[in-house]
Design a protein around this motif. Structure first.
Motif, PDB file in Angstrom:
ATOM      1  N   GLU A 186       5.615  13.376  -2.002  1.00  0.00           N
ATOM      2  CA  GLU A 186       5.315  12.522  -3.161  1.00  0.00           C
ATOM      3  C   GLU A 186       4.075  11.692  -2.896  1.00  0.00           C
ATOM      4  OE1 GLU A 186       8.225  10.207  -5.448  1.00  0.00           O
ATOM      5  OE2 GLU A 186       9.686  11.009  -4.031  1.00  0.00           O
ATOM      6  N   TRP A 187       3.279  11.489  -3.960  1.00  0.00           N
ATOM      7  CA  TRP A 187       2.076  10.658  -3.869  1.00  0.00           C
ATOM      8  C   TRP A 187       2.379   9.256  -4.372  1.00  0.00           C
ATOM      9  CZ3 TRP A 187      -2.009  12.027  -1.173  1.00  0.00           C
ATOM     10  CH2 TRP A 187      -2.215  13.372  -0.921  1.00  0.00           C
ATOM     11  N   PHE A 188       2.112   8.264  -3.527  1.00  0.00           N
ATOM     12  CA  PHE A 188       2.300   6.862  -3.867  1.00  0.00           C
ATOM     13  C   PHE A 188       0.941   6.202  -4.003  1.00  0.00           C
ATOM     14  CE2 PHE A 188       6.171   8.128  -1.815  1.00  0.00           C
ATOM     15  CZ  PHE A 188       7.166   7.396  -2.434  1.00  0.00           C
ATOM     16  N   MET A 189       0.793   5.331  -4.996  1.00  0.00           N
ATOM     17  CA  MET A 189      -0.441   4.580  -5.156  1.00  0.00           C
ATOM     18  C   MET A 189      -0.258   3.200  -4.549  1.00  0.00           C
ATOM     19  SD  MET A 189      -2.847   3.888  -8.464  1.00  0.00           S
ATOM     20  CE  MET A 189      -2.807   5.619  -8.840  1.00  0.00           C
ATOM     21  N   GLY A 190      -1.305   2.725  -3.902  1.00  0.00           N
ATOM     22  CA  GLY A 190      -1.233   1.413  -3.289  1.00  0.00           C
ATOM     23  C   GLY A 190      -2.600   0.803  -3.081  1.00  0.00           C
ATOM     24  N   GLN A 191      -2.583  -0.345  -2.434  1.00  0.00           N
ATOM     25  CA  GLN A 191      -3.811  -1.087  -2.174  1.00  0.00           C
ATOM     26  C   GLN A 191      -4.037  -1.199  -0.681  1.00  0.00           C
ATOM     27  OE1 GLN A 191      -4.292  -4.684  -4.344  1.00  0.00           O
ATOM     28  NE2 GLN A 191      -5.862  -5.472  -2.987  1.00  0.00           N
ATOM     29  N   LEU A 192      -5.281  -0.976  -0.271  1.00  0.00           N
ATOM     30  CA  LEU A 192      -5.682  -1.142   1.121  1.00  0.00           C
ATOM     31  C   LEU A 192      -5.995  -2.608   1.349  1.00  0.00           C
ATOM     32  CD1 LEU A 192      -6.433   0.203   3.820  1.00  0.00           C
ATOM     33  CD2 LEU A 192      -8.737   0.519   2.905  1.00  0.00           C
ATOM     34  N   ASN A 193      -5.270  -3.235   2.264  1.00  0.00           N
ATOM     35  CA  ASN A 193      -5.463  -4.654   2.562  1.00  0.00           C
ATOM     36  C   ASN A 193      -6.518  -4.846   3.641  1.00  0.00           C
ATOM     37  OD1 ASN A 193      -3.420  -5.614   0.761  1.00  0.00           O
ATOM     38  ND2 ASN A 193      -1.906  -4.842   2.205  1.00  0.00           N
ATOM     39  N   ASN A 194      -6.997  -6.070   3.777  1.00  0.00           N
ATOM     40  CA  ASN A 194      -8.042  -6.379   4.757  1.00  0.00           C
ATOM     41  C   ASN A 194      -7.634  -6.056   6.187  1.00  0.00           C
ATOM     42  OD1 ASN A 194      -9.779  -7.282   2.768  1.00  0.00           O
ATOM     43  ND2 ASN A 194      -9.149  -9.415   2.960  1.00  0.00           N
ATOM     44  N   ASP A 195      -6.326  -6.132   6.486  1.00  0.00           N
ATOM     45  CA  ASP A 195      -5.854  -5.835   7.842  1.00  0.00           C
ATOM     46  C   ASP A 195      -5.639  -4.340   8.074  1.00  0.00           C
ATOM     47  OD1 ASP A 195      -3.536  -5.297   6.432  1.00  0.00           O
ATOM     48  OD2 ASP A 195      -2.313  -6.785   7.476  1.00  0.00           O
ATOM     49  N   GLY A 196      -5.939  -3.508   7.067  1.00  0.00           N
ATOM     50  CA  GLY A 196      -5.797  -2.062   7.203  1.00  0.00           C
ATOM     51  C   GLY A 196      -4.475  -1.514   6.709  1.00  0.00           C
ATOM     52  N   SER A 197      -3.520  -2.387   6.440  1.00  0.00           N
ATOM     53  CA  SER A 197      -2.226  -1.924   5.938  1.00  0.00           C
ATOM     54  C   SER A 197      -2.353  -1.501   4.478  1.00  0.00           C
ATOM     55  CB  SER A 197      -1.178  -3.030   6.075  1.00  0.00           C
ATOM     56  OG  SER A 197      -1.516  -4.136   5.259  1.00  0.00           O
ATOM     57  N   VAL A 198      -1.371  -0.720   4.021  1.00  0.00           N
ATOM     58  CA  VAL A 198      -1.348  -0.253   2.642  1.00  0.00           C
ATOM     59  C   VAL A 198      -0.005  -0.633   2.031  1.00  0.00           C
ATOM     60  CG1 VAL A 198      -1.473   1.749   1.100  1.00  0.00           C
ATOM     61  CG2 VAL A 198      -2.850   1.703   3.191  1.00  0.00           C
ATOM     62  N   ILE A 199      -0.055  -1.327   0.900  1.00  0.00           N
ATOM     63  CA  ILE A 199       1.165  -1.657   0.161  1.00  0.00           C
ATOM     64  C   ILE A 199       1.144  -0.863  -1.134  1.00  0.00           C
ATOM     65  CG2 ILE A 199       2.511  -3.452  -0.986  1.00  0.00           C
ATOM     66  CD1 ILE A 199       1.423  -5.431   1.032  1.00  0.00           C
ATOM     67  N   CYS A 200       2.106   0.038  -1.267  1.00  0.00           N
ATOM     68  CA  CYS A 200       2.207   0.893  -2.447  1.00  0.00           C
ATOM     69  C   CYS A 200       3.168   0.265  -3.445  1.00  0.00           C
ATOM     70  CB  CYS A 200       2.710   2.277  -2.056  1.00  0.00           C
ATOM     71  SG  CYS A 200       1.610   3.144  -0.919  1.00  0.00           S
TER      72      CYS A 200
END
Length: 83
Positions: free
Chosen positions: A54-68
């Motif tokens: 499955e493809w999840f959309m998220g945001q790349l944060n300044n610390d490199g983590s991704v919250i979908c």
């Protein structure tokens, strides 16, 4: 990657490494659910992450983590159209 760049219209689309935290928000829960992606695509601050087909959309944060925040199904082209 050329197909992804063509579908998205984003010539800077890139593959990201897996050495980052990737989670998805779950409605009605205080905690995030950990994802174990096999692909992470970056489109500036937005990302598409594939986990278990499955493809999840998220945001790349300044610390490199991704919250979908949502799954966009198993079709990459359809997920890209929702960027």
């Amino acid at each position: 990657m050329e197909r992804v760049r063509a579908l998205s219209g984003d010539p800077s689309a890139a593959l990201l490494s897996f050495d980052r935290l990737v989670v998805v928000e779950v409605a009605g829960q205080a905690d995030y659910e950990l994802l174990r992606p096999d692909v992470i695509l970056s489109f500036h601050e937005l990302c598409l992450v594939r986990d278990d087909g499955e493809w999840f959309m998220g945001q790349l944060n300044n610390d490199g983590s991704v919250i979908c925040w949502a799954s966009y199904g198993s079709d990459l082209a359809e997920a890209i159209r929702n960027l």
